[in-house]
Design a protein around this motif. Structure first.
Motif, PDB file in Angstrom:
ATOM      1  N   GLU A   1     -51.741  17.489 -24.181  1.00 29.62           N
ATOM      2  CA  GLU A   1     -50.533  16.768 -23.770  1.00 29.62           C
ATOM      3  C   GLU A   1     -49.927  17.415 -22.525  1.00 29.62           C
ATOM      4  O   GLU A   1     -49.874  18.633 -22.400  1.00 29.62           O
ATOM      5  N   LEU A   2     -49.469  16.572 -21.612  1.00 28.76           N
ATOM      6  CA  LEU A   2     -48.923  17.050 -20.348  1.00 28.76           C
ATOM      7  C   LEU A   2     -47.450  17.384 -20.502  1.00 28.76           C
ATOM      8  O   LEU A   2     -46.656  16.582 -20.997  1.00 28.76           O
ATOM      9  N   SER A   3     -47.086  18.595 -20.082  1.00 25.05           N
ATOM     10  CA  SER A   3     -45.687  19.025 -20.120  1.00 25.05           C
ATOM     11  C   SER A   3     -45.141  19.008 -18.699  1.00 25.05           C
ATOM     12  O   SER A   3     -45.688  19.652 -17.811  1.00 25.05           O
ATOM     13  N   VAL A   4     -44.064  18.263 -18.495  1.00 26.10           N
ATOM     14  CA  VAL A   4     -43.506  18.133 -17.152  1.00 26.10           C
ATOM     15  C   VAL A   4     -42.768  19.404 -16.736  1.00 26.10           C
ATOM     16  O   VAL A   4     -42.807  19.821 -15.587  1.00 26.10           O
ATOM     17  N   SER A   5     -42.085  20.056 -17.685  1.00 23.85           N
ATOM     18  CA  SER A   5     -41.283  21.238 -17.369  1.00 23.85           C
ATOM     19  C   SER A   5     -41.940  22.501 -17.918  1.00 23.85           C
ATOM     20  O   SER A   5     -42.429  22.526 -19.052  1.00 23.85           O
ATOM     21  N   LYS A   6     -41.912  23.567 -17.120  1.00 24.57           N
ATOM     22  CA  LYS A   6     -42.438  24.853 -17.555  1.00 24.57           C
ATOM     23  C   LYS A   6     -41.406  25.669 -18.328  1.00 24.57           C
ATOM     24  O   LYS A   6     -41.748  26.640 -19.009  1.00 24.57           O
ATOM     25  N   LEU A   7     -40.139  25.337 -18.196  1.00 25.91           N
ATOM     26  CA  LEU A   7     -39.073  26.218 -18.669  1.00 25.91           C
ATOM     27  C   LEU A   7     -39.124  26.520 -20.166  1.00 25.91           C
ATOM     28  O   LEU A   7     -38.908  27.675 -20.560  1.00 25.91           O
ATOM     29  N   PRO A   8     -39.376  25.529 -21.047  1.00 29.16           N
ATOM     30  CA  PRO A   8     -39.418  25.879 -22.481  1.00 29.16           C
ATOM     31  C   PRO A   8     -40.456  26.947 -22.807  1.00 29.16           C
ATOM     32  O   PRO A   8     -40.194  27.870 -23.588  1.00 29.16           O
ATOM     33  N   PHE A   9     -41.652  26.830 -22.208  1.00 30.24           N
ATOM     34  CA  PHE A   9     -42.705  27.807 -22.467  1.00 30.24           C
ATOM     35  C   PHE A   9     -42.421  29.123 -21.754  1.00 30.24           C
ATOM     36  O   PHE A   9     -42.753  30.198 -22.255  1.00 30.24           O
ATOM     37  N   LEU A  10     -41.802  29.042 -20.588  1.00 28.34           N
ATOM     38  CA  LEU A  10     -41.483  30.257 -19.847  1.00 28.34           C
ATOM     39  C   LEU A  10     -40.447  31.097 -20.569  1.00 28.34           C
ATOM     40  O   LEU A  10     -40.481  32.329 -20.509  1.00 28.34           O
ATOM     41  N   GLY A  11     -39.504  30.447 -21.250  1.00 28.14           N
ATOM     42  CA  GLY A  11     -38.500  31.202 -21.998  1.00 28.14           C
ATOM     43  C   GLY A  11     -39.155  32.081 -23.044  1.00 28.14           C
ATOM     44  O   GLY A  11     -38.820  33.269 -23.179  1.00 28.14           O
ATOM     45  N   GLU A  12     -40.097  31.509 -23.791  1.00 31.04           N
ATOM     46  CA  GLU A  12     -40.802  32.300 -24.813  1.00 31.04           C
ATOM     47  C   GLU A  12     -41.684  33.364 -24.166  1.00 31.04           C
ATOM     48  O   GLU A  12     -41.761  34.503 -24.651  1.00 31.04           O
ATOM     49  N   ALA A  13     -42.339  33.013 -23.058  1.00 31.89           N
ATOM     50  CA  ALA A  13     -43.188  33.986 -22.368  1.00 31.89           C
ATOM     51  C   ALA A  13     -42.359  35.157 -21.860  1.00 31.89           C
ATOM     52  O   ALA A  13     -42.782  36.319 -21.939  1.00 31.89           O
ATOM     53  N   ALA A  14     -41.180  34.877 -21.333  1.00 31.54           N
ATOM     54  CA  ALA A  14     -40.317  35.947 -20.827  1.00 31.54           C
ATOM     55  C   ALA A  14     -39.891  36.881 -21.951  1.00 31.54           C
ATOM     56  O   ALA A  14     -39.840  38.104 -21.773  1.00 31.54           O
ATOM     57  N   ARG A  15     -39.581  36.311 -23.098  1.00 35.57           N
ATOM     58  CA  ARG A  15     -39.202  37.169 -24.241  1.00 35.57           C
ATOM     59  C   ARG A  15     -40.369  38.048 -24.667  1.00 35.57           C
ATOM     60  O   ARG A  15     -40.181  39.224 -24.998  1.00 35.57           O
ATOM     61  N   ARG A  16     -41.574  37.507 -24.678  1.00 40.93           N
ATOM     62  CA  ARG A  16     -42.743  38.315 -25.034  1.00 40.93           C
ATOM     63  C   ARG A  16     -42.962  39.446 -24.026  1.00 40.93           C
ATOM     64  O   ARG A  16     -43.416  40.531 -24.395  1.00 40.93           O
ATOM     65  N   ALA A  17     -42.649  39.182 -22.769  1.00 44.05           N
ATOM     66  CA  ALA A  17     -42.832  40.195 -21.718  1.00 44.05           C
ATOM     67  C   ALA A  17     -41.596  41.076 -21.557  1.00 44.05           C
ATOM     68  O   ALA A  17     -41.551  41.895 -20.631  1.00 44.05           O
ATOM     69  N   ARG A  18     -40.592  40.873 -22.435  1.00 43.80           N
ATOM     70  CA  ARG A  18     -39.344  41.649 -22.395  1.00 43.80           C
ATOM     71  C   ARG A  18     -38.634  41.499 -21.044  1.00 43.80           C
ATOM     72  O   ARG A  18     -38.209  42.463 -20.421  1.00 43.80           O
ATOM     73  N   VAL A  19     -38.539  40.245 -20.619  1.00 43.85           N
ATOM     74  CA  VAL A  19     -37.865  39.907 -19.360  1.00 43.85           C
ATOM     75  C   VAL A  19     -36.708  38.980 -19.690  1.00 43.85           C
ATOM     76  O   VAL A  19     -36.754  38.226 -20.672  1.00 43.85           O
ATOM     77  N   GLY A  20     -35.658  39.013 -18.873  1.00 43.93           N
ATOM     78  CA  GLY A  20     -34.502  38.169 -19.090  1.00 43.93           C
ATOM     79  C   GLY A  20     -34.849  36.690 -19.072  1.00 43.93           C
ATOM     80  O   GLY A  20     -35.843  36.270 -18.460  1.00 43.93           O
ATOM     81  N   THR A  21     -34.024  35.887 -19.740  1.00 46.09           N
ATOM     82  CA  THR A  21     -34.305  34.451 -19.850  1.00 46.09           C
ATOM     83  C   THR A  21     -33.214  33.602 -19.199  1.00 46.09           C
ATOM     84  O   THR A  21     -32.999  32.455 -19.588  1.00 46.09           O
ATOM     85  N   GLU A  22     -32.514  34.160 -18.205  1.00 46.45           N
ATOM     86  CA  GLU A  22     -31.524  33.360 -17.499  1.00 46.45           C
ATOM     87  C   GLU A  22     -32.218  32.191 -16.806  1.00 46.45           C
ATOM     88  O   GLU A  22     -33.325  32.308 -16.308  1.00 46.45           O
ATOM     89  N   GLN A  23     -31.545  31.035 -16.773  1.00 50.88           N
ATOM     90  CA  GLN A  23     -32.144  29.829 -16.224  1.00 50.88           C
ATOM     91  C   GLN A  23     -32.577  30.012 -14.771  1.00 50.88           C
ATOM     92  O   GLN A  23     -33.636  29.534 -14.366  1.00 50.88           O
TER      93      GLN A  23
END
Length: 728
Positions: free
Chosen positions: A141-163
């Protein structure tokens, strides 16, 4: 992406890549024009393009030179002469709207079977058809926005999740993927390409990138870049797929070729295979998306990649007056070698002098622009034929407030497509339901019926006060009302059913309606558009070129962006800047360096078009700040603060400067903040060189505002007054 190839049986009974069949004389489609008729209305350069039908062709088309006309007539001419089979032609554009316009033009020219698509649309169509046959299962399935997945990826990498940070990371990952840069390669390739994400080093960005790909795989999703990579992989992994696609498409045209990314070039070459029947069209001086993988080299090196390629140039500008074209040529050729692009030749009669004027502050600048646009509206110009273009979105606030205060309707043009906005989707659904239910009123009441339907969404005929999302929502819905008004004017008996049909047509070709209002947009989002009256606002050093354009390549891209803004104007062009941001501030900002060749100077020097106010009398443009040592114009905020160019040596006392730096270090340590948060290097240097003796003098130093004067003023004056310090 590499997957073990499987055998694919050729599918002869289906046409997976073509949506329409060629028009035959009895099919009821648009009649084909004769070859001579297709060439009759073209200028000599356009005719050369249209009659060069085979082999590699590179068309360098300047702004406003009719490139779409030339390439659609070329395709139609190829079909009319029997050189092309229309169903085997693929024309690639960069927006759905441009693709829709091209399909409409080709149908009118007698070539309705030609496919006109974006790279992503063509890739999606192919991937959906071939993916199950090659890899099994449905396309992810095609996801138009990266942000939902990036938020989780940032948490896994211990990086801030500011928009804001997530949006920066999304842009960086997009660049990496279209540039064929994998997470493991990013720490090595990104610094060399000048890629920076504020607050994160390259290794950390790579970790987030890798985590993002992992999250996406776990969810079974694709992003837009995966779509292109998947299309490339399918053609690489199975020869049957490549053969079938190449049988389907034989002749290719790519518009806006200066904007293609490396992965799009890779896909195009796989579509071609060993063939070279390719026509590319673009303008090197409109390459403004290098941050997304575009490059001026695509056009410049075309003949190297396609030996024997022919170059044709479109130079006759039909859009703008000679005054606007002359300024565009001057800006483009001041530093950039002329062979990269074309020098435009204006075809329209003379128009008003280009207005170039500085204002004391941004509030005054916005009020001046509001006055100028009001004057033009009173003279008969429509608001929808005017635009104010800025470098960044943050520059629109003063403009919005000035326009609202004057009652000037305006529309903020953003990245979100009009028909994708939630309020527009809801409104179209309600209008469609009302049309099916037969809720049309009396004949000639289309506008009233439309307003009645939208009233259920709390839409009022008059705009709300102020700015913000409420105003944006009203503008979106009012654009639908404007469409109803246009339809009622051309078809007096039209009802809601006709309006819905018109909206469906616009949705199909992504032809967004325009409300009666001034367009306020960034220069990037204005590319491809044009208006009768264009104002380029906030064109001061630090904004144009933007302050973070610190390399020669980055500055030249800013020059191209300025050129794009100039060439959006048909009849009138206004260029303005403000000496400072807020009223009462110290006016240290000068006009963009890209106007150096055309501005009037107090000594009468300067070439090109003269500036005026377009009103009673004339004013000379404010002179750019100059180095107090050598007199050259100052560039950038740091030079303006210090009052000295980088080539002139410092004039401060070394001991004084050392004392100031030590004091700043102590302050930063006590406050637990970086040293620049106390005072920047430029401000510290300016203090040491100016040696103020009181708070009045200290307040005149750029970078020392009221807060810092109150907090640090006594300390600084104390340091400067110590024994052994020489007052200047």
């Amino acid at each position: 992406m590499r997957v073990t190839p499987v055998t694919v049986r050729p599918v002869r009974e289906e046409r997976p890549l073509s949506a329409t069949e060629p028009t035959s004389p009895t099919s009821g489609g648009s009649p084909r024009l004769s070859p001579d008729a297709l060439l009759a209305d073209l200028d000599p350069e356009q005719r050369e393009v249209a009659t060069t039908l085979t082999g590699p062709l590179c068309v360098v088309a300047g702004a406003g030179t009719g490139k779409t006309r030339a390439i659609t007539h070329r395709i139609a001419y190829g079909v009319a002469t029997g050189t092309y089979a229309s169903e085997q032609v693929l024309a690639v554009t960069f927006t759905s709207r441009a693709a829709g316009e091209m399909r409409t033009r080709l149908a009118a020219l007698g070539a309705p079977g030609v496919q006109a698509r974006t790279f992503h649309s063509a890739a999606l169509r192919q991937a959906r058809y071939f993916w199950p046959k090659v890899y099994g299962g449905e396309l992810p399935e095609l996801s138009v926005s990266k942000l939902p997945f990036l938020g989780e990826a940032a948490r896994r990498a211990r990086v801030g999740t500011e928009q804001a940070l997530l949006r920066d990371l999304a842009g960086e990952i997009e660049w990496a993927k279209v540039s064929n840069c994998r997470p493991d390669d990013y720490p090595r390739l990104a610094p060399a390409a000048g890629r920076v994400v504020a607050g994160l080093d390259a290794v950390t960005v790579a970790h987030v990138f890798a985590a993002y790909e992992e999250v996406k795989r776990e969810r079974g999703r694709f992003d837009m870049e995966d779509l292109l990579l998947a299309a490339v992989a399918l053609l690489d992994d199975d020869d049957r797929v490549a053969a079938q696609v190449r049988r389907q498409y034989r002749w290719f045209t790519v518009d806006e070729y200066q904007d293609v990314s490396p992965v799009q070039v890779a896909l195009l070459r796989r579509w071609l295979g060993s063939r070279d029947d390719l026509c590319v069209v673009g303008d090197p001086w409109q390459t403004i998306y290098t941050f997304a993988g575009a490059s001026t080299s695509h056009l410049a090196e075309f003949s190297r990649h396609f030996p024997g390629g022919v170059r044709r140039e479109l130079v006759r500008n039909y859009r703008s007056t000679p005054q606007i074209v002359g300024l565009a040529n001057t800006v483009a050729t001041t530093r950039v070698p002329s062979q990269q692009g074309v020098v435009l030749k204006a075809q329209r009669p003379d128009g008003p002098t280009v207005t170039m004027l500085g204002q004391p502050d941004e509030v005054a600048e916005a009020e001046w622009l509001a006055t100028e646009l009001t004057r033009r509206r009173a003279a008969g110009a429509t608001l929808r034929d005017m635009a104010v273009l800025v470098r960044i979105n943050a520059q629109t606030k003063a403009l919005e407030e000035a326009f609202a205060a004057r009652g000037i309707a305006y529309t903020l043009r953003g990245a979100e497509r009009f028909f994708d906005r939630p309020e527009v989707r809801q409104a179209v659904t309600l209008l469609r339901g009302a049309a099916r239910a037969g809720e049309d009123g009396m004949a000639g009441a289309l506008v009233a019926d439309t307003l009645a339907v939208l009233a259920t969404m709390n839409h009022a005929p008059e705009p709300p006060a102020g700015t913000g999302q409420v105003r944006d929502r009203w503008e979106s819905l009012h654009a639908l009302v404007a469409t109803a008004e246009e339809l009622a004017a051309t078809e007096p008996g039209a009802g809601l059913g006709s309006l819905v049909a018109e909206l469906d047509r616009r949705i199909h070709v992504q032809d967004a309606p325009v409300a009666e209002g001034v367009t306020v947009a960034t220069l990037h989002s204005a590319k491809g558009l044009e208006w009768d009256v264009v104002a380029l606002a906030g064109m001061h050093e630090g904004a144009m070129p933007i302050v973070h354009a610190t390399t020669p390549a980055a500055v030249e891209e800013e020059r191209r962006l300025f050129y794009v803004g100039i060439t959006r104007a048909r009849t009138e062009l206004l260029i303005s800047w403000a000496a400072t941001r807020s009223p009462g501030g110290r006016g240290a900002r000068g006009p963009t360096r890209f106007l150096d060749a055309v501005l009037d100077r107090p000594d009468g020097s300067g070439g090109g078009p003269r500036s005026s106010t377009n009103g009673p009398g004339r004013r000379r443009v404010r002179q750019a700040a100059q180095c107090r040592g050598c007199g050259v114009p100052l560039r950038g905020g740091a030079q303006l603060k210090i009052g000295r160019c980088d080539g002139c040596p410092p004039t401060y006392d070394e001991a004084v400067f050392a004392r100031l730096r030590e004091w700043r270090r102590q302050q930063a340590g006590e406050q637990k903040v970086p040293a620049y948060c106390v005072l920047t290097d430029a401000t510290l240097t300016a203090i040491a060189e100016q040696m103020p003796v009181d708070t009045v003098g200290l307040a005149r130093v750029p970078g020392v505002g009221r807060v810092k004067l109150d907090r640090y003023g006594d300390d600084l004056l104390d340091l400067l007054a110590r024994p052994g310090t020489t007052s200047r």
